[in-house]
Scaffold this motif. Structure first.
Motif: not given
Length: 152
Positions: A62-65, A70-71, A127-132, A137-138
């Protein structure tokens, strides 16, 4: 041929036109979604979660996706804006099939019902904190890279 402006168009003709116009988009989403879901499934086979432990594989998927989204969003809007099927295929399809917030919810439910409430709450928050954070960041890094590329 289109009907004159204001003229009534038979509903069946409108459905045919809409389906023909949207069929490539639906196909792009379906193909991309299949590829993304297969990649997520492969990740879960390569790195299976420990029973009662933090579901690291789904967390990182989820974080990588989200980071890639974002990029990709910056690139799709600023570098490749005219590509009609790119966002449906890659953004909605591949990344939508790859990331899985439904499995995230199921993992939390399983952890809580099996007595691992602390781990479930950690997953719920992290999970939502890292994903957002990954999306932000990306996207920021990609925008800066594009700006640097254009100014040099």
């Amino acid at each position: 041929m289109t009907a004159p402006e204001g003229a009534a168009v038979h509903p069946a003709a409108r459905r045919r036109f809409t389906w023909r116009a949207e069929a490539p988009v639906v196909a792009a989403v379906a193909l991309g979604g299949g590829a993304g879901a297969a990649a997520r499934y492969a990740a879960s086979l390569w790195w299976p979660a420990q029973s009662g432990g933090f579901p690291w594989t789904i967390f990182w998927v989820n974080v990588a996706g989200c980071a890639v989204m974002g990029a990709f969003t910056v690139l799709a809007t600023q570098v490749w804006p005219g590509r009609r099927l790119l966002r449906p295929f890659f953004g909605t399809g591949v990344l939508g099939g790859f990331t899985t917030f439904s499995t995230y919810a199921v993992d939390i439910e399983r952890l809580v019902t099996t007595g691992h409430t602390g781990t479930g709450l950690a997953v719920l928050a992290a999970t939502p904190l890292a994903a957002l954070g990954a999306v932000w960041l990306a996207a920021s890094v990609t925008r800066r890279a594009l700006k640097a590329r254009h100014s040099s």
